[in-house]
Design an enzyme around this catalytic site. Structure first.
Site, PDB file in Angstrom:
ATOM      1  N   GLU A  40       0.817  -1.216   0.000  1.00  0.00           N
ATOM      2  CA  GLU A  40       0.000   0.000   0.000  1.00  0.00           C
ATOM      3  C   GLU A  40       0.852   1.269   0.000  1.00  0.00           C
ATOM      4  O   GLU A  40       0.437   2.299  -0.511  1.00  0.00           O
ATOM      5  CB  GLU A  40      -0.919   0.015   1.223  1.00  0.00           C
ATOM      6  CG  GLU A  40      -1.901  -1.142   1.273  1.00  0.00           C
ATOM      7  CD  GLU A  40      -2.671  -1.153   2.578  1.00  0.00           C
ATOM      8  OE1 GLU A  40      -3.069  -0.074   3.048  1.00  0.00           O
ATOM      9  OE2 GLU A  40      -2.875  -2.228   3.144  1.00  0.00           O
ATOM     10  N   GLY A  61     -13.351  -5.117   3.015  1.00  0.00           N
ATOM     11  CA  GLY A  61     -14.442  -5.924   2.490  1.00  0.00           C
ATOM     12  C   GLY A  61     -15.722  -5.113   2.457  1.00  0.00           C
ATOM     13  O   GLY A  61     -16.052  -4.395   3.406  1.00  0.00           O
ATOM     14  N   MET A 120      -9.322  -3.567   9.382  1.00  0.00           N
ATOM     15  CA  MET A 120      -8.653  -3.876  10.643  1.00  0.00           C
ATOM     16  C   MET A 120      -7.852  -2.739  11.280  1.00  0.00           C
ATOM     17  O   MET A 120      -7.155  -2.972  12.270  1.00  0.00           O
ATOM     18  CB  MET A 120      -7.739  -5.094  10.447  1.00  0.00           C
ATOM     19  CG  MET A 120      -8.501  -6.345  10.033  1.00  0.00           C
ATOM     20  SD  MET A 120      -7.434  -7.797   9.737  1.00  0.00           S
ATOM     21  CE  MET A 120      -6.858  -8.139  11.399  1.00  0.00           C
ATOM     22  N   GLU A 121      -7.934  -1.506  10.739  1.00  0.00           N
ATOM     23  CA  GLU A 121      -7.133  -0.416  11.304  1.00  0.00           C
ATOM     24  C   GLU A 121      -7.851   0.917  11.465  1.00  0.00           C
ATOM     25  O   GLU A 121      -7.538   1.696  12.377  1.00  0.00           O
ATOM     26  CB  GLU A 121      -5.882  -0.154  10.428  1.00  0.00           C
ATOM     27  CG  GLU A 121      -4.872  -1.271  10.376  1.00  0.00           C
ATOM     28  CD  GLU A 121      -5.218  -2.337   9.360  1.00  0.00           C
ATOM     29  OE1 GLU A 121      -4.821  -3.506   9.574  1.00  0.00           O
ATOM     30  OE2 GLU A 121      -5.892  -2.003   8.356  1.00  0.00           O
ATOM     31  N   ASP A 153     -12.871  -7.396  -1.545  1.00  0.00           N
ATOM     32  CA  ASP A 153     -13.704  -8.600  -1.430  1.00  0.00           C
ATOM     33  C   ASP A 153     -15.066  -8.196  -0.881  1.00  0.00           C
ATOM     34  O   ASP A 153     -15.294  -7.042  -0.528  1.00  0.00           O
ATOM     35  CB  ASP A 153     -13.038  -9.651  -0.528  1.00  0.00           C
ATOM     36  CG  ASP A 153     -12.811  -9.134   0.888  1.00  0.00           C
ATOM     37  OD1 ASP A 153     -13.770  -9.177   1.678  1.00  0.00           O
ATOM     38  OD2 ASP A 153     -11.691  -8.689   1.198  1.00  0.00           O
TER      39      ASP A 153
END
Length: 231
Positions: free
Chosen positions: A11, A77, A174-175, A198
């Site tokens: 990233e 996601g 997740m962050e 996803d």
């Protein structure tokens, strides 16, 4: 000056490569690259995956580098049918879905002793990002919505439905909310940009690696444009 946080090497690598005369400082095991991109100063860093690393990283950007804005880029996601793989989500706010202090009288997702459940993100940065995305990523759609964060990779239909029922939300990762919490406590503008890799359901493990590179490409294009336009 913007601080740019990515969770994974892929990233941030392209942003580091675009940086002129970078100065590299290692703090808490993280390499902070400070330099210019398109003539604008920025700090780019890979935080690592998960809420703790992300929160530490954001605090270092504030304390050590004095950034006056934070942008967290990455992948996520989708939680909505209309948000497709490859699209981008710009945060309106962010919430930690794995926090549960209900037995102490708090709402699900609310961190005890904090006044807000969902941490607000910066409207000016969001509107700028949406405007720029139409220019640099004309082949995809930019969405605005809530980002849900937890130390979990969501890959089941049942968990996805639980998230939507309890929190709404446009995407899950997740962050972001840990960074948004840090920014909220420090009163620093923040924006979470998530490229959809996803659908956060039973197909997530299969789709993730296939679409990861495309998702990162869209995110990097937009982040570079934001750095160059930010003042």
């Amino acid at each position: 000056m913007l601080g740019i946080i990515g969770a994974m090497a892929q990233e941030v690598e392209q942003l580091k490569e675009a940086m002129e005369q970078p100065q590299i400082e290692t703090v808490a095991g993280m390499e902070f690259y400070k330099g210019t991109i398109g003539g604008r100063e920025a700090v780019v860093v890979q935080s690592g995956i998960g809420k703790v690393s992300a929160g530490i990283c954001a605090q270092i950007l504030v304390d050590r580098f004095g950034v006056d804005g934070i942008v967290n880029t990455g992948i996520a996601g989708s939680l909505k049918a209309e948000i497709n793989i490859g699209d981008l989500v710009m945060s309106t706010d962010a919430l930690q879905h794995d926090v549960d202090a209900v037995n102490f009288g708090y709402e699900l997702g609310q961190i005890p002793q904090l006044a807000v459940k969902a941490f607000p993100t910066d409207e000016r940065l969001r509107k700028l990002a949406v405007e720029l995305c139409a220019k640099v990523n004309p082949d995809i759609t930019a969405h605005e919505g809530r980002v849900l964060t937890g130390d979990q990779f969501i890959n089941s239909k049942e968990k996805k439905e639980w998230l939507v029922t309890n929190f709404g939300g446009a995407c899950t990762e997740m962050e972001g909310a840990a960074i948004a919490q840090t920014a909220y406590l420090n009163q620093v503008p923040v924006l979470i940009i998530r490229a959809i890799s996803d659908k956060a359901d039973d197909s997530a493990s299969m789709n993730y690696s296939e679409f990861e590179q495309l998702a990162i490409l869209h995110s990097v294009r937009l982040t570079r444009a934001l750095i160059e336009a930010y003042n």
